[in-house]
Design a protein around this motif. Sequence first.
Motif, short mmCIF file in Angstrom:
data_model
loop_
_atom_site.label_atom_id
_atom_site.label_comp_id
_atom_site.label_asym_id
_atom_site.label_seq_id
_atom_site.Cartn_x
_atom_site.Cartn_y
_atom_site.Cartn_z
N LYS A 48 0.86 -1.19 0.00
CA LYS A 48 0.00 0.00 0.00
C LYS A 48 0.89 1.23 0.00
N GLU A 49 0.64 2.15 -0.91
CA GLU A 49 1.49 3.33 -1.03
C GLU A 49 0.72 4.50 -1.63
N HIS A 50 1.30 5.67 -1.50
CA HIS A 50 0.82 6.84 -2.22
C HIS A 50 0.92 6.53 -3.72
N ALA A 51 -0.13 6.83 -4.45
CA ALA A 51 -0.21 6.43 -5.86
C ALA A 51 0.95 6.95 -6.69
N ASP A 52 1.46 8.12 -6.37
CA ASP A 52 2.52 8.74 -7.18
C ASP A 52 3.89 8.70 -6.50
N SER A 53 4.08 7.78 -5.56
CA SER A 53 5.32 7.78 -4.79
C SER A 53 6.51 7.22 -5.55
N GLY A 54 6.26 6.39 -6.57
CA GLY A 54 7.36 5.72 -7.27
C GLY A 54 7.83 4.44 -6.62
N GLU A 55 7.25 4.10 -5.46
CA GLU A 55 7.68 2.90 -4.75
C GLU A 55 7.26 1.61 -5.47
N PHE A 56 6.13 1.63 -6.15
CA PHE A 56 5.71 0.44 -6.88
C PHE A 56 6.73 0.08 -7.96
N GLU A 57 7.15 1.06 -8.70
CA GLU A 57 8.13 0.83 -9.76
C GLU A 57 9.48 0.42 -9.18
N ARG A 58 9.90 1.10 -8.12
CA ARG A 58 11.21 0.80 -7.51
C ARG A 58 11.27 -0.63 -7.00
N LEU A 59 10.16 -1.12 -6.45
CA LEU A 59 10.17 -2.43 -5.79
C LEU A 59 9.56 -3.54 -6.63
N GLY A 60 9.11 -3.22 -7.85
CA GLY A 60 8.66 -4.26 -8.77
C GLY A 60 7.22 -4.69 -8.62
N PHE A 61 6.35 -3.79 -8.14
CA PHE A 61 4.93 -4.12 -7.97
C PHE A 61 4.11 -3.62 -9.15
N GLU A 62 3.07 -4.37 -9.47
CA GLU A 62 2.07 -3.92 -10.42
C GLU A 62 1.03 -3.12 -9.64
N SER A 63 0.90 -1.84 -9.97
CA SER A 63 -0.03 -0.98 -9.25
C SER A 63 -1.46 -1.24 -9.68
N ARG A 64 -2.34 -1.40 -8.69
CA ARG A 64 -3.76 -1.63 -8.95
C ARG A 64 -4.59 -0.74 -8.04
N HIS A 65 -5.87 -0.62 -8.39
CA HIS A 65 -6.81 0.18 -7.59
C HIS A 65 -6.20 1.54 -7.30
N ARG A 66 -5.84 2.27 -8.36
CA ARG A 66 -5.17 3.55 -8.18
C ARG A 66 -6.17 4.64 -7.78
N ASN A 67 -5.86 5.31 -6.71
CA ASN A 67 -6.57 6.47 -6.23
C ASN A 67 -5.50 7.33 -5.60
N LYS A 68 -5.82 8.18 -4.62
CA LYS A 68 -4.76 8.86 -3.90
C LYS A 68 -3.86 7.84 -3.21
N ILE A 69 -4.50 6.79 -2.68
CA ILE A 69 -3.77 5.67 -2.11
C ILE A 69 -4.00 4.47 -3.02
N ALA A 70 -2.93 3.75 -3.32
CA ALA A 70 -3.03 2.63 -4.26
C ALA A 70 -2.47 1.37 -3.62
N TYR A 71 -2.88 0.22 -4.18
CA TYR A 71 -2.32 -1.07 -3.78
C TYR A 71 -1.52 -1.62 -4.96
N GLY A 72 -0.35 -2.16 -4.65
CA GLY A 72 0.43 -2.87 -5.64
C GLY A 72 0.53 -4.33 -5.24
N VAL A 73 0.69 -5.19 -6.21
CA VAL A 73 0.71 -6.62 -5.91
C VAL A 73 1.70 -7.34 -6.82
N ILE A 74 2.35 -8.34 -6.27
CA ILE A 74 3.15 -9.28 -7.05
C ILE A 74 2.50 -10.65 -6.83
N ILE A 75 1.92 -11.20 -7.89
CA ILE A 75 1.24 -12.49 -7.80
C ILE A 75 2.25 -13.60 -7.99
N LYS A 76 2.22 -14.58 -7.11
CA LYS A 76 3.11 -15.73 -7.25
C LYS A 76 2.54 -16.70 -8.28
N ALA A 77 3.40 -17.22 -9.11
CA ALA A 77 2.96 -18.18 -10.15
C ALA A 77 2.56 -19.49 -9.50
#
Length: 256
Positions: free
Chosen positions: A227-256
């Motif tokens: 869970k992060e600020h939508a525009d923080s850049g943390e999703f990209e830095r840590l390799g998450f796919e950003s979903r449910h984007r609002n002011k606050i967004a959730y990123g997820v990495i799904i395990k195969a």
Amino acid sequence: MIVTTPQKPTPEQTEYARGLAEELGARFVPRKQDSLLLLKAKHEDVRLLVADDRGLRYYEDSEAPLYFHPSMAYVRVKRMRKGEGDPLIAVTGCQPGDTVVDCTAGLGSDSIVFAYAVGPEGSVTALESERVLYTVVREGLRTYRTQHEDVNEALRRIAMRLTDHLDYLKRLPDKSVDIVYFDPMFRQPVHDSSALSPLRALANGAALGEASIREALRVARKCVALKEHADSGEFERLGFESRHRNKIAYGVIIKA
């Protein structure tokens, strides 16, 4: 730090406050008729924990205390009770019976939502590295009562652990939990909130590290979520796919 009671404590309240002081390595100071400001001044300590019928309230520099309350988590769970969805539960694919590790518990809001979603067959472990915050939330989860017994049961099911999340994850076997979740303190608040100021002053503000994500991916069976600020850049830095984007967004990495 000072631990004290109401001005007219019961013997049980006094014993409880003494026990907390011993646990926290703090000084127990009888309240008598002193105001909190006078107590701080007398003992030259701005850190003050009050144990009374309202739960634990922690004061530092701010007049507003840090205390446990389900807040928006309760609103979210009440919606879930009506059959409505929750974005966090949706993005993680959380199901009854799942095991969840919340690596950054804070005030426990998302842990409460997870605990209701996984039900009695599942489990939620909430990690907190800051001792005072851990104690306030642990005691709140143990004693706070809502008007819904199933919500109270969800609060009691959360297992709090006082630990650094990276150390904890390193001790877990591969693929030993379903979901690993991170909600680190935002570098920049989404909006000013006097209610969150005491938490921001006390919580661990360290940035989430890549080593934590690697360990989480090793441990998780289903996914790792952030869970992060939508525009923080943390999703990209840590390799998450950003979903449910609002002011606050959730990123997820799904395990195969």
